[in-house]
Scaffold this motif. Sequence first.
Motif, PDB file in Angstrom:
ATOM      1  N   GLN A 122       0.825  17.034  64.097  1.00 42.29           N
ATOM      2  CA  GLN A 122       2.156  17.623  64.218  1.00 42.29           C
ATOM      3  C   GLN A 122       2.173  19.057  63.689  1.00 42.29           C
ATOM      4  O   GLN A 122       2.798  19.928  64.287  1.00 42.29           O
ATOM      5  CB  GLN A 122       3.203  16.779  63.471  1.00 42.29           C
ATOM      6  CG  GLN A 122       4.620  17.241  63.734  1.00 42.29           C
ATOM      7  CD  GLN A 122       4.990  17.230  65.216  1.00 42.29           C
ATOM      8  OE1 GLN A 122       4.833  16.229  65.894  1.00 42.29           O
ATOM      9  NE2 GLN A 122       5.483  18.346  65.731  1.00 42.29           N
ATOM     10  N   LEU A 151       0.619  21.082  66.366  1.00 41.58           N
ATOM     11  CA  LEU A 151       1.539  21.177  67.499  1.00 41.58           C
ATOM     12  C   LEU A 151       2.659  22.169  67.205  1.00 41.58           C
ATOM     13  O   LEU A 151       3.058  22.944  68.081  1.00 41.58           O
ATOM     14  CB  LEU A 151       2.109  19.796  67.825  1.00 41.58           C
ATOM     15  CG  LEU A 151       2.712  19.578  69.190  1.00 41.58           C
ATOM     16  CD1 LEU A 151       1.740  19.933  70.301  1.00 41.58           C
ATOM     17  CD2 LEU A 151       3.166  18.141  69.341  1.00 41.58           C
ATOM     18  N   ASP A 152       3.133  22.176  65.980  1.00 41.32           N
ATOM     19  CA  ASP A 152       4.187  23.118  65.578  1.00 41.32           C
ATOM     20  C   ASP A 152       3.746  24.570  65.751  1.00 41.32           C
ATOM     21  O   ASP A 152       4.560  25.434  66.060  1.00 41.32           O
ATOM     22  CB  ASP A 152       4.613  22.873  64.127  1.00 41.32           C
ATOM     23  CG  ASP A 152       5.368  21.558  63.941  1.00 41.32           C
ATOM     24  OD1 ASP A 152       5.813  20.967  64.957  1.00 41.32           O
ATOM     25  OD2 ASP A 152       5.495  21.109  62.785  1.00 41.32           O
ATOM     26  N   GLU A 154       4.290  25.397  69.371  1.00 39.88           N
ATOM     27  CA  GLU A 154       5.625  25.112  69.902  1.00 39.88           C
ATOM     28  C   GLU A 154       6.364  26.363  70.390  1.00 39.88           C
ATOM     29  O   GLU A 154       7.076  26.305  71.382  1.00 39.88           O
ATOM     30  CB  GLU A 154       6.445  24.404  68.819  1.00 39.88           C
ATOM     31  CG  GLU A 154       7.519  23.529  69.354  1.00 39.88           C
ATOM     32  CD  GLU A 154       8.002  22.536  68.314  1.00 39.88           C
ATOM     33  OE1 GLU A 154       8.378  21.438  68.723  1.00 39.88           O
ATOM     34  OE2 GLU A 154       8.011  22.853  67.110  1.00 39.88           O
ATOM     35  N   GLN A 155       6.169  27.463  69.715  1.00 43.46           N
ATOM     36  CA  GLN A 155       6.889  28.687  70.075  1.00 43.46           C
ATOM     37  C   GLN A 155       6.341  29.332  71.346  1.00 43.46           C
ATOM     38  O   GLN A 155       7.055  30.070  72.015  1.00 43.46           O
ATOM     39  CB  GLN A 155       6.815  29.710  68.934  1.00 43.46           C
ATOM     40  CG  GLN A 155       7.270  29.193  67.580  1.00 43.46           C
ATOM     41  CD  GLN A 155       8.658  28.575  67.618  1.00 43.46           C
ATOM     42  OE1 GLN A 155       9.560  29.112  68.238  1.00 43.46           O
ATOM     43  NE2 GLN A 155       8.831  27.449  66.955  1.00 43.46           N
ATOM     44  N   GLU A 186       8.914  23.390  76.147  1.00 47.75           N
ATOM     45  CA  GLU A 186       9.164  22.127  75.450  1.00 47.75           C
ATOM     46  C   GLU A 186       8.572  20.945  76.208  1.00 47.75           C
ATOM     47  O   GLU A 186       8.034  20.000  75.612  1.00 47.75           O
ATOM     48  CB  GLU A 186      10.664  21.917  75.247  1.00 47.75           C
ATOM     49  CG  GLU A 186      10.973  20.664  74.452  1.00 47.75           C
ATOM     50  CD  GLU A 186      12.460  20.427  74.275  1.00 47.75           C
ATOM     51  OE1 GLU A 186      12.810  19.261  74.046  1.00 47.75           O
ATOM     52  OE2 GLU A 186      13.252  21.379  74.369  1.00 47.75           O
ATOM     53  N   THR A 202       4.873  20.710  75.222  1.00 48.43           N
ATOM     54  CA  THR A 202       4.613  20.170  73.881  1.00 48.43           C
ATOM     55  C   THR A 202       5.014  18.705  73.793  1.00 48.43           C
ATOM     56  O   THR A 202       4.367  17.920  73.108  1.00 48.43           O
ATOM     57  CB  THR A 202       5.321  20.982  72.771  1.00 48.43           C
ATOM     58  OG1 THR A 202       6.709  21.067  73.054  1.00 48.43           O
ATOM     59  CG2 THR A 202       4.721  22.355  72.612  1.00 48.43           C
ATOM     60  N   SER A 203       6.053  18.331  74.504  1.00 51.50           N
ATOM     61  CA  SER A 203       6.498  16.943  74.493  1.00 51.50           C
ATOM     62  C   SER A 203       5.426  16.028  75.093  1.00 51.50           C
ATOM     63  O   SER A 203       5.109  14.972  74.525  1.00 51.50           O
ATOM     64  CB  SER A 203       7.806  16.829  75.272  1.00 51.50           C
ATOM     65  OG  SER A 203       8.205  15.490  75.353  1.00 51.50           O
ATOM     66  N   ASP A 234       2.356  15.921  72.809  1.00 50.09           N
ATOM     67  CA  ASP A 234       2.638  15.051  71.668  1.00 50.09           C
ATOM     68  C   ASP A 234       2.476  13.583  72.061  1.00 50.09           C
ATOM     69  O   ASP A 234       1.874  12.792  71.332  1.00 50.09           O
ATOM     70  CB  ASP A 234       4.049  15.322  71.143  1.00 50.09           C
ATOM     71  CG  ASP A 234       4.358  14.569  69.865  1.00 50.09           C
ATOM     72  OD1 ASP A 234       3.496  14.544  68.953  1.00 50.09           O
ATOM     73  OD2 ASP A 234       5.472  14.019  69.760  1.00 50.09           O
TER      74      ASP A 234
END
Length: 135
Positions: free
Chosen positions: A29, A32-33, A36-37, A41, A44-45, A48
């Motif tokens: 996580q 992944l963070d 993320e930017q 989305e 990343t979803s 994940d």
Amino acid sequence: MKLTARRQARELALQILFQTEFAPQISPQTLLDVFEQSVEEETTSYADALIKGVQSKKAEIDAKIQASSAHWKVERMATIDRNILRIAVYEMKFAADPIKENIAINEAVEIAKKYGTTESASFVNGLLDQVSKAR
């Protein structure tokens, strides 16, 4: 040519799964963070979901890979190849909404061409073909 969100997600999942093998103290996580930017989305979803799925089914995934690999132990495979295989096997066999095996294999081969060695694509293709034939 813009990569599809799913291809980007697979590549992102691969990078994170690869990294966590070398630095298990860093959570997926957290990694992944970091991304993320810079990605959508949707990407990343899905990444994940792939990461969590591979991690939760790792033993079963590795067992399927091992059963289809006569000459290679999973832990001796190149880290990139092993994680490409894990993602593809998860998507084919364990995902809540599995994708067609030929699509998973084609995606894995394309990613192997990009991230692996010169032999990775044919290795991944052959092994995933065996996994797809096994029941």
